[in-house]
Enzyme design. Structure first.
Site, mmCIF file in Angstrom:
data_model
loop_
_atom_site.group_PDB
_atom_site.id
_atom_site.type_symbol
_atom_site.label_atom_id
_atom_site.label_comp_id
_atom_site.label_asym_id
_atom_site.label_seq_id
_atom_site.Cartn_x
_atom_site.Cartn_y
_atom_site.Cartn_z
ATOM 1 N N LYS A 35 34.121 62.968 2.202
ATOM 2 C CA LYS A 35 34.817 62.039 1.552
ATOM 3 C C LYS A 35 34.758 62.183 0.315
ATOM 4 O O LYS A 35 34.160 62.884 -0.495
ATOM 5 C CB LYS A 35 34.071 60.519 1.898
ATOM 6 C CG LYS A 35 32.713 60.610 1.463
ATOM 7 C CD LYS A 35 32.057 59.366 1.682
ATOM 8 C CE LYS A 35 30.603 59.311 1.236
ATOM 9 N NZ LYS A 35 30.248 57.693 1.536
ATOM 10 N N ARG A 221 22.928 62.784 8.290
ATOM 11 C CA ARG A 221 24.073 62.867 7.703
ATOM 12 C C ARG A 221 23.916 63.029 6.367
ATOM 13 O O ARG A 221 23.975 62.177 5.401
ATOM 14 C CB ARG A 221 24.809 61.287 7.787
ATOM 15 C CG ARG A 221 25.060 60.715 9.368
ATOM 16 C CD ARG A 221 26.204 59.646 9.158
ATOM 17 N NE ARG A 221 25.625 58.519 8.512
ATOM 18 C CZ ARG A 221 24.465 57.645 8.756
ATOM 19 N NH1 ARG A 221 24.365 57.648 10.187
ATOM 20 N NH2 ARG A 221 24.417 56.602 7.924
ATOM 21 N N MET A 312 40.497 62.691 -24.944
ATOM 22 C CA MET A 312 41.127 62.500 -23.293
ATOM 23 C C MET A 312 41.259 64.026 -22.895
ATOM 24 O O MET A 312 40.715 64.395 -21.822
ATOM 25 C CB MET A 312 42.579 61.985 -23.215
ATOM 26 C CG MET A 312 43.020 61.942 -21.810
ATOM 27 S SD MET A 312 44.655 61.337 -21.750
ATOM 28 C CE MET A 312 44.320 59.619 -22.042
#
Length: 370
Positions: A35, A221, A312
């Protein structure tokens, strides 16, 4: 190709998987969560590598993540760990994802949608033993299992729970985990006493892999463990290797005189004449801005502090007044022989998951398998 890259070491991922296999034995199945784009490492390449190494299941958080794996030609069983919207159910049925279900309404929704398509959908029952997110109470597990098993269009493929503090060795947390496992064991026994095959019984996450062998059941898991980070105290049991390394190159070098400032806010002032290197990595790539003024990078096997605000797209390192470092020399931020994502996380009061997941899509992944 950008100067800034995330090096993904598939050989380290394979090594970590083999450690897990040696820990749990050949009889148990391994479910590999991929995921959040494989915890930031790339879902498809990591999923394929896991299956090559003998993992039997994959796990995702959204139906779209499962669809991405199917579109890449992956046919292995895929668990869907989060609850989808009703309109996503047809998609997960087409992609043969295996949802977790923990309440009657959702089970009925799954059954009705599967019936419309003439499908039989495998479902794993989720029991909430103390995590407090999703799942049925342990005392309701047998009833809900019967509802699933009794449907013509659903099949009970497994029963699962999730452990809240299995990665902690604090006495209270160990006791809490043991109580969760006791509740889960009773729920599974209730299902069996009702004459229902529970299918695959699974609960062991990373912490349980390290500290709770009684949580192994039929399938494990492990999550962040496979990507190179074990809970504190587990290093001897599971000496895993970090899979991601964030690297870049120096793009600009300038001389700064004593008293001059660098970057936004002028929070750093040179206390001597020095040399500043600008590196094209910033919070837009996933380097947390909160590390400003409190982090070092490795350049040519030596360590140099970042100074001034992280921007940034760029950050700056103080190379000192005398340096042989040149433009385009390599820089390592974390992973491999540099600081680890866990080191960054410790500075920020967070976890390694957040660091690796935060390295965003504009940073190209380079896969190495030696």
């Amino acid at each position: 190709m950008r100067a800034t890259r995330a090096i993904i070491r598939l050989d380290a991922f394979r090594y970590n998987l083999r450690l897990v296999r040696s820990r749990v034995g050949s009889a148990r199945k391994i479910c590999v969560p991929v995921k959040a784009d494989g915890y930031g490492h790339g879902a498809v390449p990591l999923a394929k590598t896991a299956l090559e190494e003998g993992a039997e299941f994959l796990a995702v958080a959204t139906a779209d993540e499962g669809a991405e794996l199917r579109e890449a030609g992956i046919t292995a069983p895929i668990l869907l760990l989060s609850i989808p919207l009703p309109e996503e159910i047809p998609e997960l049925i087409v992609d043969k994802l295996i949802p977790l279900a923990g309440d009657r309404d959702f089970v009925r929704e799954l059954a009705a949608t599967a019936e419309q398509g003439g499908e039989v959908l495998s479902v794993h029952l989720k029991v909430d033993t103390g995590m407090g997110r999703i799942g049925c109470p342990p005392e309701s597990a047998a009833e809900l299992a019967a509802l699933i098993a009794g449907s013509k269009h659903l099949k009970l493929g497994g029963v699962a729970t999730h452990l809240a503090v299995s990665d902690s060795l604090k006495q209270d947390d160990v006791a809490y985990t043991k109580e969760q496992l006791t509740r889960f064991g009773r729920a599974v026994e209730d299902i069996k006493k009702a004459g229902i095959d529970p299918g695959l019984v699974h609960t062991a996450n990373t912490g349980a892999l390290a500290f709770h062998e009684d949580a192994f059941f039929d399938m494990v898991r492990p999550g962040i463990l496979l990507y190179g980070y074990a809970p504190a105290g587990a290093e001897q049991v599971l000496p895993v290797k970090p899979v991601m390394e964030l690297v870049s190159q120096i793009m600009f070098i300038k001389q700064v005189k004593k008293g001059e400032t660098v970057s936004y806010g002028r929070i750093w002032t040179a206390d001597r004449d020095t040399t500043i290197a600008t590196i094209p990595v910033g919070y837009g790539d996933g380097l947390p801005r909160r590390l400003s003024g409190d982090f070092q990078v490795r350049i040519n096997d030596a360590w140099y502090p970042l100074v001034g605000r992280i921007c940034m797209d760029q950050c700056m390192a103080d190379l000192g007044p005398n340096t042989a470092i040149r433009r385009w020399d390599s820089v390592s931020f974390f992973g491999a022989d540099a600081l680890s994502a866990a080191d960054l996380a410790a500075k920020l009061g967070t976890i390694s998951y957040e660091i690796t997941c935060g390295i965003n899509k504009r940073v190209p992944r380079i896969y190495v398998d030696t």
